[in-house]
Design a protein around this motif. Sequence first.
Motif: not given
Length: 964
Positions: A41-60
Amino acid sequence: MKRLLGLFVLFVVVPVLVRSLNPPLNEDVLGLIVFKADIEDPEGKLASWNEDDDNPCNWVGLKCNPRSNRVVELHLDGFALNGRLGRGLLQLQFLRKLSLANNNLTGNLSPNNARFENLRVVDLSGNGFHGMIPDDFFRQCGSLRVISLANNKISGKIPESLSSCSSLAAVNLSSNQFSGSLPSGIWSLTGLRSLDLSDNILEGEIAPEVKGMNNLRAVNLGKNRFSGQIPDGIGSCLLLRSVDLSENSFSGNVPATMKKLSLCSTINLRRNLFEGEVPEWIGGMEGLEILDLSGNRFSGPIPSSFGNLQKLKVLNLSGNGLTGSLAESIVPSQNLSAMDLGHGSLTGVLPAWILKLGSQNVLPSDIKRSSLSTTVGKALANLQVLDLSHNAFSGEISPDIGILSSLQVLNLCKNSFVGAIPESIGDLKALVFLDLSENQLNGSIPETLGGDVSLKELRLEKNLLEGAVPNSVGNCSSLVTLDVSENRLTGSIPAELSQLINLQIVDLSTNNLSGALPKQLANLPNLLLFNISHNNLQGELPAGGFFNTISPSSVAGNPSLCGSIVKRSCPGVLPKPIVLNPNSSSDAGSPSLPTTLGHKRIILSISALIAIGAAAVILVGVVAITVINLHVRSSANRPEAAITFSGGDDFSHSPTTDANSGKLVMFSGEPDFSTGAHALLNKDCELGRGGFGAVYQTVLRDGHPVAIKKLTVSSLVKSQEEFEREVKKLGKVRHQNLVALEGYYWTPSLQLLIYEFVSGGSLYKQLHEGLGGNILSWNERFNIILGTAKSLAHLHQMNIIHYNIKSSNVLIDSSGEPKVGDFGLARLLPMLDRYVLSSKIQSALGYMAPEFACKTVKITEKCDVYGFGVLVLEVVTGKRPVEYMEDDVVVLCDMVRRELEEGQVEECIDGRLQRNFPLEEAIPVVKLGLICTSQVPSNRPDMAEVVNILELIRCPSEGQEELG
């Protein structure tokens, strides 16, 4: 009792509470994190993807079901993601829509990374997926409605399993490399609304079963190899709105059943083999907006019924055998915005509805040449393109043309128009392309042309124009091409042309121009052609820049021109003779007096003195080279030093310090030769001899073949420490198109470079000696050019100059890939420049950039670009860079440039190639080669730019189709 209660709380309640406070990792989170781990992900578009989140619904890029918080849509279009499509997405059990379009994803598609049980929309278009799709790829696709794999590199047949996806509404497999015939069951997908299989290599005929596709709205099979007739059943697809069968080999007549397609707005049958008259019944398809029948074999007149097409916006009938005149009754609809009648056999005077121009927008028959979009407009002010070229129309050009304020292209060439060029043409401020050539226009070139500041191409050749080239042309600051040849123009060449820094092609030949050429023309940086032949010009040619290497044919037919190019001395600049008295004393302070008695006077010009001096320098050089060669031979005749092998880790040192022992280092593997060092001197093992040494083949103990270059320039090699340091740097250079350096051997009197062995021989032998009896195809030649460009770009990125690029240094491996060798030898030979310019000049003749001959000019990567440009021309033409005839010497660059100037560049292409090679690729490659061989280094592109240009030539970008 209390004790039992405490134990219950401790061993039962607490574990339950702990599990409730720390639930297991959400399956969607897990799958998406695994997917992210497989890509970059060279442009860091998936920076909001955090494995500590309970669910991914707020991820980009995600959309969840609001009730279950499970991922139902994944949109990552244009995120610049790299890598392969892993198995992580298989965890998303509730995913309904997957869109990864316009990224850089690669690899093969298989059931292991795609599952369609619940998916309804899959868009993987605009990536780099390649290889074949297995037959069972669509084995579970009951819910799939939309599939797009467009703009990838997928090959092989379209899987038969696609026919089992009964719910499909839209299929887009365009712009890939699919081949073979269509799956037999594809016409059974009765729910299909859109089918796009264009731009592939598909073949065969369309099955009659097409009649059962009652829901089909759009079908695009363009740019394939389909053949046969269009089945009559297509007329039963009553909902069809768009039919594109262009650029195939369909033949016969257009089926009359198509007149039933009352909802159809687009019919594109361009570039097929249809014949007969243009059907009269087309005039009854009142819903038609776009009709393109160009490039077929239609004959006869234009049907008068076309006047009934009141919704028609685009009409293209160019490139057929249509005859007759344009009837007054064929009045176009007020919606008509594009009409192309070019390249036909139409005659007569233009009807009033064209002469008055109305609101027509005329599409050029070769729109690629102008690189303009054909934006259509309903108002006169929106007209952008007007093309009536290549017919026999007559009459004058209407002065009303000046009201077309948005006109970008005006092409009326090759007709019989008469009269003057209207002054109002200067009101066309947006004009980019103007071609009025090959008519019978007279009068002068309007001064008002200077108002067309956007003009890039001006072509007025082969008319009856008189007067001077207007000074106002200098205001056309965007001008790239100016051609006013074969007219009756007089006066001088305006100095204002020197202001047009974008000029590449200028043709003023075959006129009556006079006067001297403005000296400022030498400052034009981008010139490729400047033809002033067959005029009455006089004086000296401009000095410098393009004019230092201008072709003699471009200045021929001007008796009063002078200079070295025309081999005519200029008056007033002849050197005064120097009078030498043979009886004069050697006293430097005593002037030499001419003798009149008993001796002849000796008169030597400055040029003669220079020639004598040059001869003396050459003599000294020959003596010096002879001494060097004697020294090399004496070194070679000494007994070879014993080779001792050093093993262990990379760059290890020999365990001996004996002066007669050698040091062998292999960068990987076992450092030993099965045949011993004596094999290097065995003539039977010799592969060839190059400018810097002989090359031998030998085999390592593990059976691995290698090539050994024995340097024969020991006197030029640096010290052992510097030699090893530079060799180790070159040993780290790795690229699929570079010959890998695998090791080296050192003694003070013998240096060996150990390379990978490339089995296919050199490009030189394949081009000029017919190695293996095969002639390189165009595709093979293009791949060789592209691979060589990539290798040089890689070297330049690592600050390494090749210095010696030529076809004998480009090897071809067993798969046809080029591998460039002998790179970076300048790092080992500090006297390379002087050495090459003396003893090695013949081996690199024709490839060497002109700055090599000037000691004050720094040698840069642009020297490699020049050599590469010569190599490109060599590969395309099949001719050597310099060829010696019986009484002439032909330099390839000059020959190709001359052919380009004369409009015959196609004649340069290797005649051994089959005639079906793509000219649209070959000619731009030739032009790129000429640009790379520009005399001015700054005008040559970087190799990284060259790679991009070549990839654009091979794979021009196209618009992305939208899913419907």
